[in-house]
Design a protein around this motif. Structure first.
Motif, mmCIF file in Angstrom:
data_model
loop_
_atom_site.group_PDB
_atom_site.id
_atom_site.type_symbol
_atom_site.label_atom_id
_atom_site.label_comp_id
_atom_site.label_asym_id
_atom_site.label_seq_id
_atom_site.Cartn_x
_atom_site.Cartn_y
_atom_site.Cartn_z
ATOM 1 N N ARG A 107 2.771 8.613 14.253
ATOM 2 C CA ARG A 107 2.606 7.200 13.912
ATOM 3 C C ARG A 107 1.156 6.915 13.537
ATOM 4 O O ARG A 107 0.881 6.266 12.520
ATOM 5 N N GLU A 110 0.383 8.402 10.127
ATOM 6 C CA GLU A 110 0.953 7.653 8.999
ATOM 7 C C GLU A 110 0.203 6.343 8.774
ATOM 8 O O GLU A 110 -0.041 5.946 7.638
ATOM 9 N N LEU A 111 -0.169 5.679 9.884
ATOM 10 C CA LEU A 111 -0.908 4.423 9.730
ATOM 11 C C LEU A 111 -2.268 4.667 9.103
ATOM 12 O O LEU A 111 -2.727 3.907 8.260
ATOM 13 N N ALA A 113 -3.039 7.094 7.061
ATOM 14 C CA ALA A 113 -2.836 7.399 5.642
ATOM 15 C C ALA A 113 -2.586 6.120 4.847
ATOM 16 O O ALA A 113 -3.030 5.996 3.705
ATOM 17 N N LEU A 114 -1.902 5.161 5.471
ATOM 18 C CA LEU A 114 -1.598 3.908 4.769
ATOM 19 C C LEU A 114 -2.820 3.001 4.653
ATOM 20 O O LEU A 114 -2.785 2.006 3.939
ATOM 21 N N ALA A 116 -5.330 3.585 3.033
ATOM 22 C CA ALA A 116 -5.738 3.626 1.629
ATOM 23 C C ALA A 116 -5.038 2.521 0.842
ATOM 24 O O ALA A 116 -5.629 1.925 -0.060
ATOM 25 N N VAL A 117 -3.778 2.260 1.193
ATOM 26 C CA VAL A 117 -3.048 1.173 0.533
ATOM 27 C C VAL A 117 -3.608 -0.168 1.012
ATOM 28 O O VAL A 117 -3.844 -1.082 0.217
ATOM 29 N N LEU A 139 3.055 -4.155 5.965
ATOM 30 C CA LEU A 139 2.152 -3.153 6.536
ATOM 31 C C LEU A 139 1.383 -3.828 7.666
ATOM 32 O O LEU A 139 0.501 -4.641 7.417
#
Lengths: 299, 124
Positions: A107, A110-111, A113-114, A116-117, A139
């Motif tokens: 978790r 993944e957070l 990595a996100l 960047a978004v 998000l």
């Protein structure tokens, strides 16, 4: 007295069985809160029962006895857990904790990595991704963002787009990721609780659907937006999403929006509340038993 | 900050999102008047739309060009957008995403597909 430990081991199965009733008779917001409480109590019961059994059972080993200078006879009187049970409980507990750690690690990764978004410049709380496939999600975090692809924006007329934005905004303002995180952690500790996690996942979507319907003041409009968005995602490239259980339930969500608004019938969830309360009492009793066992071990 | 001011700020954030959604959905340069029309029934007054467009342009989210006496706005796309988009694509296809992010819809069963089409056709 050690009988309560075995009650604790059974509690998750009883609480899982209460899940569908809670979803059915409570409005989505209340249902999610109650289901999250049930799943947290059930996960707590699992961990605590295994801990008590592991401590009680392993206390019979010679090393522990020698270290603690306690008499085997006194220990046997205070603690009737067979050695074999202790070993099994310790192994199950270790497995559960490893699964929890793995889930938390995934978790966090993944957070991260996100991020960047999340770092993209946003219009208000909206981040648009220039991709042709239809996708939209909330998000969570700081700041919370609504991420929508151009494909999804083009699939919906302007009033249905408002439903989509209101739905995702509801996820953020009601902190739905917290319920999700608790449900996921509980399911990692005890795989039996996967059923409750799925109920919570569905409840969270229903909650956001109802909030969106209220924001645009039309249940029919919300239903149409959901239907159109779902149809737009059928041309998604790549393998199907992992969360197959949500897929089966788009029709249920649309149907619920086309029916009259949800109301809670609290009387129907009494059995679930009693089961949770009984589990809490058993937890307290098992804790007393554990303390008694430790007192005998370390006089 | 008072309750009213906080409400207003939240409102303006939501409005920025709606205006941006319109510009991306249309995909062609639009004047404030065109955006106002495209927002439909829920549109705020024209002047507010103009203010929001100016703010989005100030943030670097929009490009604008002169069309006669007005400005036409279009979303600014950079290479970073494509990268973010591709990365997103890879990420959200991952394993158990339920705990990380909440999606609007997550695919559809073929059986449900026909029922949903019927629902939309009945009103279109």
């Amino acid at each position: 007295m050690y009988f309560t430990v075995y009650v604790l081991l059974l509690a998750p199965a009883v609480l899982v069985a209460a899940g569908p009733t809670v979803s059915r008779y409570l409005a989505p917001a209340a249902a999610v809160r109650v289901l999250t409480c049930l799943t947290a109590v059930a996960a707590g019961a699992t961990v605590w029962a295994l801990t008590v059994l592991a401590v009680g059972g392993l206390a019979h080993t010679a090393q522990v006895q020698a270290y603690a200078h306690s008499s085997p006879r006194r220990l046997a009187a205070a603690d009737p857990v067979p050695y074999g049970f202790g070993v099994i409980a310790a192994a199950l507990l270790a497995t559960a904790l490893v699964r929890l750690a793995a889930t938390r690690w995934h978790r966090a990764r993944e957070l991260r990595a996100l991020d960047a978004v999340r770092a993209r410049p946003a219009a208000g709380d909206l981040i648009v991704l220039p991709a042709d496939h239809a996708d939209a999600y909330a998000l969570p975090g700081r700041p919370g963002r609504i991420v929508v692809t151009v494909g999804m924006l083009r699939a919906l007329p302007v009033d249905e787009r408002a439903v989509l934005l209101a739905h995702e905004r509801a996820h953020l303002t009601h902190h739905h990721h917290r319920y999700a995180a608790i449900a996921q952690a509980a399911a990692a500790l005890n795989p039996l609780l996967g059923r409750l996690r799925d109920e919570i996942a569905f409840g969270v979507e229903r909650w956001a659907d109802e909030a969106a319907a209220e924001a645009v003041a039309s249940r029919e409009l919300a239903a149409r937006s959901l239907a159109r968005a779902a149809l737009a995602t059928t041309c998604l490239p790549g393998p199907p999403p992992a969360l197959a259980y949500l897929r089966h339930r788009i029709a249920a969500r649309v149907g619920a929006l086309r029916a009259t608004g949800p109301t809670s019938r609290r009387r129907r969830v009494w059995p679930a509340a009693v089961a949770a309360l009984a589990t809490a009492v058993a937890l307290a009793d098992a804790t007393v038993a554990l303390v008694r066992c430790l007192n005998t071990l370390l006089p | 900050m008072g309750e009213h001011a906080r409400d207003q700020r939240r409102e303006s954030g939501a409005l920025e999102a709606e205006v941006m959604a319109v510009l991306w959905a249309e995909g062609v340069p639009m004047t404030a008047g065109q955006v106002h029309t495209a927002l439909g029934a829920s549109a705020p007054v024209y002047k507010t739309v103009l203010t929001v467009l100016g703010r989005l342009h100030g943030k670097g989210l929009l490009e604008r060009e002169r069309v006669g006496r007005a400005h036409a706005y279009v979303p600014r796309r950079g290479p970073a957008d494509e990268v973010a988009s591709e990365m997103n694509q890879a990420l959200v296809r991952g394993a158990d995403r339920f705990a990380v992010l909440q999606r609007f819809v997550d695919g559809l069963d073929p059986d449900d597909e026909r029922a949903l089409r019927d629902l939309l056709d009945s009103r279109d």
